[in-house]
Structures are given as structure tokens and as C-alpha cells.
Design an enzyme around this catalytic site. Sequence first.
Site: not given
Length: 238
Positions: A87-89, A217
Site C-alpha cells: 500500500h505505502e509504495s 492494506r
Amino acid sequence: MNKYFLSMLTAASLCGSVAAQAAAPSTAGEPFLPSRAQFDILFPDRIPFYTYEGFTEAVRLTPGFADWGTEAQKRQEMAAFLGQIAHESDQLRAQREYKKQNWDNYCRLSDPFGCANGQQYYGRGPIQLSWNYQYKRAGDALGLDLWADPDRVARDSTVAWRTALWYWMTQPGESTQTSHAALRAGAGFGATTRAINGPLECDKPSDPDALRKNNRRADFYKHASQLFGVPLLHPLGC
């Protein structure tokens, strides 16, 4: 159908096959490492910067990560970490923060060390490390001067992965415990989201964007857990 969901279907079809089961069980005290085939299934569109070699080297340089408890517990921590990283990247496609208009917005002048001349502390790497004080803390922990050279996180794959693991292992964000500690305490996957993005996602139950991010996520985490053959750690939401 987008490539992410196609890759999820691919992973499901491979359960029980050589590709899905390719990672060998780790021995006592050694971290669980996904096989290259599993890594490719999880991140089919990752950019070349995010190498499998950089990832595995960073894991080996991070004592305590995915190397405690039973084989299932090791795999569960790895699944949770990679689910959050996906999710973050943007599934390992964001080397640097996409919104360039925000690049100058991460200098907290109240810190005694301030910000290095000409440097910007926008998100970089798998967990999108941000802010001058985070680069300073991460660099001090890793023995690197990331405060003076924050862009090293976007130039060196192993360093990028090490900063993500540093955050996972040591930084609680606005939570009371780190992601690693939350899993060891049995707090579930949702507690790792709180350590990463806290009230921005976790304290807005009626916000559709926060809900979408939480669900995204969780979907990535489910994908990794299925691939590694381990049950989910509930609750999934934070």
C-alpha cells in the site's frame, strides 16, 4: 480487471504448486524469506529499483524481524509487513513521493538539527520515509547520514528497504507500540496500520477515503498471507 487483482487470482491458483510453496522453512533464529517467485507474484509490476536482493539483504541485517516464534508466526509478520509496504509504495512502484508539489513540506524547523541546506525530506522508499527528523533517526540507527543525503533512500535499494524495516521495528508513530511489537502482542494486522498512519486512517470510521485505504492494506495483506499459507491476524482494521 487490473493487474493487482489478476496477480491475486494467479497467487490463488498457485496455492499448493511449486511457485507458491517455493520458500523453504526457516530454521530457529533465522528469518522467513519469501522466494523470488513469491516476491514476483506479490509485486508483478515493481520498478527495477526494488530488487529482491536488496530486500533479502535488508531482512538479514534486521535482527528480530520475521525470525521469532513458530514458522507460521514468522510468515505472518512477513505477510503483514509486505501487505503494508504494497500500500505505502503503490506496489513497489513509488521510488519517490508522487506529489512533487509536496516535496518542500517536510522540514520541521523546531528540531535542533533543522534541515540540511538544499535537501528535501519527502517520502522515499518502500514505506515512504518522510520528514527531516525521521531521516535523522533512521540514519543514526543505520550508521548512515541520511539527514545530509536523504535521496540515498531512493538510490540504494538495500538502504531503502532497511529504512522501511527500521520504521517497522522501532517506530510507533502515533500509536503506543511499533508494528513489530503489536504483532508479537497479538494485536492483529490493524494495529500495524495504526503504527504507520495512526489517526489519519484509524480514527475516521465514517471517512470513505480512510476506509478505502484500510481495505486496500487488508487486501494486500490477505494476498500475502494466502501465498505464504498462514491464517490472518485479526482484527484487520484499525
